[in-house]
Motif scaffolding. Structure first.
Motif, mmCIF file in Angstrom:
data_model
loop_
_atom_site.group_PDB
_atom_site.id
_atom_site.type_symbol
_atom_site.label_atom_id
_atom_site.label_comp_id
_atom_site.label_asym_id
_atom_site.label_seq_id
_atom_site.Cartn_x
_atom_site.Cartn_y
_atom_site.Cartn_z
ATOM 1 N N ILE A 55 43.280 11.042 39.061
ATOM 2 C CA ILE A 55 43.510 11.498 37.694
ATOM 3 C C ILE A 55 44.946 11.165 37.329
ATOM 4 C CG2 ILE A 55 43.713 13.521 36.192
ATOM 5 C CD1 ILE A 55 41.405 14.787 37.659
ATOM 6 N N LEU A 57 47.632 11.818 34.191
ATOM 7 C CA LEU A 57 47.939 12.488 32.932
ATOM 8 C C LEU A 57 49.108 11.758 32.281
ATOM 9 C CD1 LEU A 57 47.829 16.239 34.029
ATOM 10 C CD2 LEU A 57 45.991 14.873 33.059
ATOM 11 N N ASN A 74 37.043 15.055 28.982
ATOM 12 C CA ASN A 74 38.290 14.302 29.028
ATOM 13 C C ASN A 74 38.453 13.564 27.707
ATOM 14 O OD1 ASN A 74 39.108 14.956 31.638
ATOM 15 N ND2 ASN A 74 37.857 13.362 32.545
ATOM 16 N N SER A 77 44.449 12.163 27.159
ATOM 17 C CA SER A 77 45.076 11.781 28.426
ATOM 18 C C SER A 77 46.076 12.821 28.914
ATOM 19 C CB SER A 77 45.770 10.429 28.259
ATOM 20 O OG SER A 77 46.756 10.510 27.240
ATOM 21 N N GLY A 80 42.938 16.581 32.347
ATOM 22 C CA GLY A 80 41.887 15.926 33.108
ATOM 23 C C GLY A 80 40.822 16.907 33.551
ATOM 24 N N TYR A 81 39.634 16.365 33.745
ATOM 25 C CA TYR A 81 38.463 17.181 34.064
ATOM 26 C C TYR A 81 37.655 16.413 35.099
ATOM 27 C CZ TYR A 81 34.034 19.603 32.947
ATOM 28 O OH TYR A 81 32.869 20.325 32.984
ATOM 29 N N ARG A 169 40.145 21.273 36.744
ATOM 30 C CA ARG A 169 40.786 20.987 35.461
ATOM 31 C C ARG A 169 42.291 20.896 35.702
ATOM 32 N NH1 ARG A 169 36.759 24.821 33.979
ATOM 33 N NH2 ARG A 169 35.359 24.033 32.372
ATOM 34 N N TRP A 171 46.059 20.043 33.497
ATOM 35 C CA TRP A 171 46.657 19.837 32.184
ATOM 36 C C TRP A 171 48.171 19.975 32.267
ATOM 37 C CZ3 TRP A 171 43.900 24.096 33.643
ATOM 38 C CH2 TRP A 171 44.528 25.342 33.574
ATOM 39 N N SER A 186 50.221 11.250 38.291
ATOM 40 C CA SER A 186 48.969 10.743 38.861
ATOM 41 C C SER A 186 48.756 11.326 40.247
ATOM 42 C CB SER A 186 49.037 9.211 38.940
ATOM 43 O OG SER A 186 47.857 8.705 39.517
#
Length: 194
Positions: A55, A57, A74, A77, A80-81, A169, A171, A186
């Protein structure tokens, strides 16, 4: 001459006893190593299945914990899920750890104090330390002692051939101040038997 022959026989007898004792010690040590090796845990006995394992962000919108705990797609950006499944692939019960590993990025990186994590079961109920009102950031997660670049999300136990579905999740915290710079964070998610 008889004494000399008797001394040689005694020395030969002692030498044979010493060799037998050394061989028994070596055999015992080899048996111990083989037994220990046979009971070692294979980290790959628990497997993670997901359509993505990484993932990333991007700086932009920050989110409240209330929103972060409930979003289901999602669509941005900045959060993330990830739905995933962990499976015990062997015939004995296995303890396991779910972990995240931050990826090295050459670009500007979002400070990991602002990256929030929330783990739930398949029915969307929080599990582990995520059942409290405090949602940990990447920096607040515990390091894994023998995996220093990784942080522990959750540890548990699976029965033989058991599987569990989970949802993660992630964020950017609402107190993050976005700048004009494009920044990213990341990470990869993984699991191992312990």
């Amino acid at each position: 001459m008889i004494k000399s022959k008797s001394i040689k026989n005694n020395i030969l007898f002692l030498l044979i006893i010493v060799i037998v004792i050394v061989l028994l010690i070596i055999a015992g040590f080899l048996y111990y190593l083989r037994t220990k090796e046979g009971t070692a845990i294979n980290e790959n006995n628990v497997v993670l299945y997901s359509n993505i394992e990484n993932i990333t962000l991007k700086s932009g919108l920050s989110s409240s914990d209330k929103f972060g705990k409930s979003f289901s797609k999602n669509t941005n950006s900045s959060f993330g899920y990830l739905d995933f499944e962990i499976v015990n692939v062997c015939d004995t019960a296995q303890n396991y750890q779910i972990f995240v590993k931050k990826n090295y990025i050459e670009q500007n990186e979002i400070n990991s104090n602002y990256i929030k994590f929330y783990l739930t079961d398949q029915d969307d109920y929080p599990i582990g330390e995520f059942d409290s009102n405090i949602v940990p950031s990447f920096n607040k997660l515990k390091y894994i002692e023998n995996k220093p670049s990784s942080k522990l999300l959750y540890s548990g136990k699976l029965d033989s051939y058991q599987n569990k579905r989970m949802r993660l999740r992630v964020w950017i915290a609402e107190n993050y101040v976005s700048t004009d710079d494009d920044k990213v964070f990341s990470f990869d998610i993984g699991v191992r038997a312990v």
